[in-house]
Design a protein around this motif. Sequence first.
Motif, PDB file in Angstrom:
ATOM      1  N   ASP A 220      -1.831  -9.441  -5.020  1.00 12.85           N
ATOM      2  CA  ASP A 220      -2.761  -9.064  -5.859  1.00 12.85           C
ATOM      3  C   ASP A 220      -4.471  -7.851  -6.161  1.00 12.85           C
ATOM      4  OD1 ASP A 220      -2.563 -10.097  -8.641  1.00 12.85           O
ATOM      5  OD2 ASP A 220      -3.943 -11.820  -8.493  1.00 12.85           O
ATOM      6  N   ARG A 221      -3.971  -6.293  -5.229  1.00 13.75           N
ATOM      7  CA  ARG A 221      -4.995  -6.201  -4.869  1.00 13.75           C
ATOM      8  C   ARG A 221      -6.201  -6.736  -4.545  1.00 13.75           C
ATOM      9  NH1 ARG A 221      -1.872  -2.380  -7.772  1.00 13.75           N
ATOM     10  NH2 ARG A 221      -3.422  -2.164  -9.526  1.00 13.75           N
ATOM     11  N   GLY A 222      -6.626  -8.114  -3.499  1.00 11.91           N
ATOM     12  CA  GLY A 222      -8.580  -8.811  -3.905  1.00 11.91           C
ATOM     13  C   GLY A 222      -8.763  -7.671  -2.433  1.00 11.91           C
ATOM     14  N   ILE A 280       4.398  -0.264  -6.487  1.00 11.14           N
ATOM     15  CA  ILE A 280       5.081  -0.638  -7.435  1.00 11.14           C
ATOM     16  C   ILE A 280       5.145  -2.866  -7.128  1.00 11.14           C
ATOM     17  CG2 ILE A 280       6.257   1.504  -8.208  1.00 11.14           C
ATOM     18  CD1 ILE A 280       8.662   0.065  -7.698  1.00 11.14           C
ATOM     19  N   PHE A 281       4.952  -2.882  -6.070  1.00 13.70           N
ATOM     20  CA  PHE A 281       5.082  -4.769  -6.270  1.00 13.70           C
ATOM     21  C   PHE A 281       4.234  -5.064  -5.373  1.00 13.70           C
ATOM     22  CE2 PHE A 281       8.671  -2.396  -4.191  1.00 13.70           C
ATOM     23  CZ  PHE A 281      10.191  -3.216  -4.796  1.00 13.70           C
ATOM     24  N   SER A 282       2.631  -4.621  -6.199  1.00 14.90           N
ATOM     25  CA  SER A 282       1.652  -5.076  -5.978  1.00 14.90           C
ATOM     26  C   SER A 282       1.432  -5.129  -7.688  1.00 14.90           C
ATOM     27  CB  SER A 282       0.148  -3.833  -5.127  1.00 14.90           C
ATOM     28  OG  SER A 282       0.202  -2.749  -6.417  1.00 14.90           O
ATOM     29  N   GLN A 283       0.663  -6.092  -7.589  1.00 16.39           N
ATOM     30  CA  GLN A 283      -0.032  -6.700  -9.799  1.00 16.39           C
ATOM     31  C   GLN A 283       1.542  -6.031  -9.943  1.00 16.39           C
ATOM     32  OE1 GLN A 283      -3.095  -4.966 -10.995  1.00 16.39           O
ATOM     33  NE2 GLN A 283      -4.550  -6.407  -9.317  1.00 16.39           N
ATOM     34  N   SER A 284       2.963  -6.338 -10.238  1.00 13.85           N
ATOM     35  CA  SER A 284       3.848  -6.058 -10.733  1.00 13.85           C
ATOM     36  C   SER A 284       4.867  -7.666 -10.931  1.00 13.85           C
ATOM     37  CB  SER A 284       4.624  -5.688 -10.317  1.00 13.85           C
ATOM     38  OG  SER A 284       4.982  -5.557  -9.441  1.00 13.85           O
ATOM     39  N   ASN A 285       5.711  -7.658 -11.487  1.00  8.39           N
ATOM     40  CA  ASN A 285       6.856  -8.558 -11.182  1.00  8.39           C
ATOM     41  C   ASN A 285       8.700  -7.905 -10.895  1.00  8.39           C
ATOM     42  OD1 ASN A 285       7.525  -7.197 -13.710  1.00  8.39           O
ATOM     43  ND2 ASN A 285       6.317  -8.985 -15.260  1.00  8.39           N
ATOM     44  N   ILE A 560      11.091   0.549 -14.851  1.00  5.55           N
ATOM     45  CA  ILE A 560      11.372   0.027 -13.817  1.00  5.55           C
ATOM     46  C   ILE A 560      12.304  -1.596 -14.048  1.00  5.55           C
ATOM     47  CG2 ILE A 560      10.506  -0.993 -11.587  1.00  5.55           C
ATOM     48  CD1 ILE A 560       8.606   1.254 -11.997  1.00  5.55           C
ATOM     49  N   LYS A 561      10.955  -2.441 -14.834  1.00 11.19           N
ATOM     50  CA  LYS A 561      11.398  -3.442 -15.177  1.00 11.19           C
ATOM     51  C   LYS A 561      13.285  -3.877 -15.537  1.00 11.19           C
ATOM     52  CE  LYS A 561      10.759  -7.946 -15.168  1.00 11.19           C
ATOM     53  NZ  LYS A 561      10.280  -9.146 -13.934  1.00 11.19           N
TER      54      LYS A 561
END
Length: 609
Positions: A220-222, A280-285, A560-561
Amino acid sequence: MSTSSTFPPPPALSSHHSGLPERLAEIGIETKNRLLSKRTLPESVARQQNVPRLPPDTNRVEFDQAIDELKQILGEEHVAVNDKPLVDGWYMEHPNTHDAFHIALQEDLVSSAVVYPGTVGEVQDIVRWANKHKIPIYPISMGRNIGYGGTAPRVSGSVVIDLGKRMNRILNIDAENASCLLEPGVSYFALYEEVQRRKLPLWIDTPDVGGGSVLGNAIDRGVGYTPYGDHFANHCGLEIVLPNGELLRTGMGALPGKDGGDNPTWQSFQPAYGPYSDGIFSQSNFGIVVRMGMWLMPETGHQSYLITFPRDEDFPDIVEIIRPLAQQRILGNIPQLRHVIQELATTARPKSDFYDGIGPIPRDIIREHASSLPVGDVSWVFYGTQYGDAASIATQLDSIRAAFSKIAGAKMLLPGDLPPSHYLQSRVSVCSGVPVLKELDWLNWVPNAAHLFFSPIVPTRGKDAQVVHEIVVRLHAKYGIDLFPTLCVAGREMHYIVNIVYDRSSLDEKRRAAVLMREMIAETAAEGYGEYRTHILFADMVAGTYNWGNNALMRFNETIKDALDPNGILAPGRNGIWPKRFRGKGWEITGTEVEDALEGKGIGPRPDL
């Protein structure tokens, strides 16, 4: 309702993956008692909507049959239908059924069931099951991104995949490489305690509170507060279950190791060969991250300190001094700049101890009470930490002290100048890789406290910081909400993090908080500033502000989704990314939907009511 100030102790790390280590047992008891003794809400109330809340496009017969099938796959004990009363709990004992800090009604974002996989193969089985039945799934690591939505699925009726309960192993710590490989259920507490148990000369980088998932926070890029504070920048290697159930390794992990093992460079080099896909796998679904490598920091000498500034109007000048210090890497870590109101809040005392009037606490009242606190009647407090040997730290502190002395009345204090209970003492721990609980103390500000984060990115320039600050100050005054600003400052940008604290028993406070959030998003975006992270109910609004080039970024994300997840089963709506199946069908929140939900109108289409 709560009538006692004594509650069962929090779970222990020795017996529960998300528990507290022994060193924090007494602090955990005190923290829990303080928070829950101020609760006026009943522990649970009767649910008004259909129970369980069904997934979209699924009737009860279909749901029951699908759940029976899932129980056969995972074992009945690892599948729990969400048909019990909803209990908010607290940070160390939060629900995995809904958002403990609900900003809409408690039932507006709830799961239909919660499942507990124990292996990567079982995660793949769940994903294939979801595709077969077209049931949306919502993975969580530990669910402690409280303030951003917690464990609540964006689409009610989704099945929550709780990865942490049974997938919580530290798979490897490589002392020579200063790296580790983790599953989603490893907390900062757990990783720290294991490093200490092995007596390794390594630090972890922890956020303000240490109970969250190391993997989840990075994805989540904390941020944290040592030189390794950008968590996603310090991950190395992902293993991901894709929305079709296939397994992917990124970076060097795509290279098979000798004799079927992992290759020795997976946690050493991030990009490997070809396109760098980790982002692309951070903050994504786009996938479920089930393993992650993380770099650790070699231990070193350190010295924490704070600097106080006497006037509110010093703010832009402080930022101007910080920028060159950060760009030249004189500042050792990711420091914080906080307003003095937080000196009151981190005492763990309620607002009513300082002010019993209506509306935000007046500035003169803050000044009056700050005068009796250790740092005195000041306006801004800068918290920093320097690293290295004693001589180099002394030189660094001299440079920092000299730079900030340009602001009349600036004063540097070291931990020895302040009492053991002061907030700086907890920063000493956090900034040397020791996870703590201290940051929870401001939740005592109001009864039944919950919070939302508003988190825009601002250039490290006084004029830019002042534009955002003035918007935030004006809108907080407009809606009668106390302002708690914290700036996490780097050489080129600052995370301007606003903590909106509200009583979750009050529909009026929730409504004002939601309108405040919506207007801050819109006004800062109009000036060219956008959020780096947000609550799930405001994701569509924030994503909608990144609309350059006729929404080119969102169209790219949707492409992409739809390619990876044609059935739209994986976390639809997360971070504003909707699959074709849901897109444009009433799920997006772009206006007053959150406030409307407080009137019982619900979130999204409501065919099950």
